[in-house]
Design a protein around this motif. Structure first.
Motif, short mmCIF file in Angstrom:
data_model
loop_
_atom_site.label_atom_id
_atom_site.label_comp_id
_atom_site.label_asym_id
_atom_site.label_seq_id
_atom_site.Cartn_x
_atom_site.Cartn_y
_atom_site.Cartn_z
N GLY A 1 0.81 -1.27 -0.05
CA GLY A 1 -0.05 0.15 0.09
C GLY A 1 1.00 1.01 -0.10
N LEU A 2 0.35 2.31 -0.46
CA LEU A 2 1.12 3.65 -0.49
C LEU A 2 0.74 4.73 0.35
N LEU A 3 1.74 5.26 1.03
CA LEU A 3 1.58 6.33 1.92
C LEU A 3 2.36 7.59 1.55
N LEU A 4 1.76 8.68 1.37
CA LEU A 4 2.52 10.12 0.79
C LEU A 4 2.42 11.03 2.04
N ARG A 5 3.55 11.69 2.03
CA ARG A 5 3.67 12.98 3.00
C ARG A 5 3.68 14.11 1.94
N VAL A 6 2.54 14.78 2.01
CA VAL A 6 2.66 16.13 1.15
C VAL A 6 2.15 17.11 1.85
N GLY A 7 3.10 18.14 1.92
CA GLY A 7 2.74 19.55 2.52
C GLY A 7 2.70 19.38 3.99
N GLY A 8 3.25 18.29 4.42
CA GLY A 8 3.16 17.97 6.00
C GLY A 8 2.17 17.05 6.34
N ARG A 9 1.32 16.71 5.41
CA ARG A 9 -0.13 15.92 5.37
C ARG A 9 0.28 14.49 4.85
N TYR A 10 -0.35 13.52 5.72
CA TYR A 10 -0.25 12.31 5.04
C TYR A 10 -1.45 11.83 4.33
N LEU A 11 -1.27 11.27 3.27
CA LEU A 11 -2.37 10.96 2.10
C LEU A 11 -2.07 9.33 1.85
N ILE A 12 -3.28 8.91 1.36
CA ILE A 12 -3.16 7.43 0.90
C ILE A 12 -4.18 7.32 -0.10
#
Length: 236
Positions: free
Chosen positions: A148-159
Motif C-alpha cells: 500500500g502507498l503512503l505519501l507525505r505532502v505539505g506535511g499531511r499524510y495521504l493514502i
C-alpha cells in the motif's frame, strides 16, 4: 489441447472467486491477525463467500514467516512459509508507475482475480524496479502490486482513494500517532510529495527513493520509519 482437469473446473480456479490475506508471522505468532481477519471478512461478504474460519492452527516458529489465508466457497485454507528479506537497497526502493489499471470494484479487496497485479509486477521487475504502482481509469496511483502507498505532502499524510485498505499502513499510522486522508493520487501529487513509503506484510515499511513514470521521474529522500515494530520492520 487437453481436457480441463476436474479440480480446475470451478469459479475459484477459472475466475478467481476467492478472498485472501497475507499475514506476517514472527516466531510462530501471526502479527496484526485480528485486523487482517476483519478485512478478509469484509471481502468475503462483498463476494458472497462464507466468513473466514478464525481457528488459526499452531504455526511453525519461523524467525519470519508469511501466513496466507484463503477463503473459497468450499472453506478456509492456510499456507505458512518462510519470509525472506526483500531485495531492497539500504537507500530505499525504486518504483515504476505502470499503466496497468486496477478493477474499479475489486481494487479495495484482495481477491483471486489478481492478474493486473501480476502484470504490473512483471513490468516493474523487468525494468529493474522493486515495486510497480497500478492506476485507476483517471491515471491516479491506487496501489502497489504487493504494498500500500503512503505519501507525505505539505506535511499531511495521504493514502490513495480506491485502493486496498492496507493493514500494515494503518499500523504505521498508529505508531506515528498520525491520521491520513484518502485522496486521488495524481502524477502531479506524486511529484509534489516530500516522502513516499510502501507498506505491506512481506516488506514492512520501505521508503521510496526513486519513482519513474512514462514522461517524468523523481528522487525522494528516504526516511525509514516504524522499524521498531515487528510487523513494520524490514525482516532480518
Amino acid at each position: 489441447m487437453k481436457p480441463l482437469p476436474p479440480d480446475l473446473n470451478s469459479p475459484t480456479a477459472l475466475h478467481g472467486l476467492s478472498a485472501f490475506t497475507t499475514i506476517r508471522t514472527h516466531r510462530g505468532e501471526a502479527l496484526l491477525l485480528s485486523e487482517h481477519l476483519e478485512r478478509l471478512e469484509a471481502t468475503c461478504t462483498f463476494l458472497d463467500l462464507p466468513p473466514p474460519a478464525a481457528d488459526v492452527p499452531e504455526l511453525e516458529a519461523l524467525p519470519w514467516g508469511l501466513l496466507r489465508i484463503t477463503v473459497t466457497a468450499e472453506g478456509t485454507y492456510y499456507r505458512h512459509q518462510p519470509l525472506l528479506p526483500p531485495a531492497v537497497q539500504p537507500t530505499g526502493a525504486g518504483v515504476l508507475l505502470s499503466r496497468i489499471q486496477v478493477h474499479p470494484q475489486l481494487g479495495r479487496h484482495k481477491t483471486g482475480n489478481y492478474l493486473p497485479y501480476i502484470l504490473a509486477q512483471r513490468h516493474a521487475e523487468r525494468a529493474g524496479f522493486f515495486e510497480g504502482l497500478l492506476i485507476d481509469r483517471g491515471g491516479n496511483a491506487v496501489d502497489g502490486t504487493r504494498t500500500g502507498l503512503l505519501l507525505r505532502v505539505g506535511g499531511r499524510y495521504l493514502i490513495p482513494d480506491g485502493g486496498l485498505p492496507s493493514v500494515t499502513r494503518a499500523a504505521l499510522l498508529s505508531e506515528l500517532h498520525a491520521e491520513a486522508q484518502a485522496a486521488p493520487i495524481s502524477p502531479e501529487l506524486l511529484q509534489r510529495a516530500e516522502r513516499v513509503w510502501l507498506c505491506g506484510s512481506g516488506v514492512g515499511v520501505v521508503p521510496v527513493v526513486y519513482l519513474k513514470a512514462d514522461d517524468w521521474a523523481k528522487d525522494y529522500e528516504a526516511e525509514w520509519v516504524g522499524q521498531e515494530h515487528a510487523a513494520l520492520k524490514m525482516p532480518d
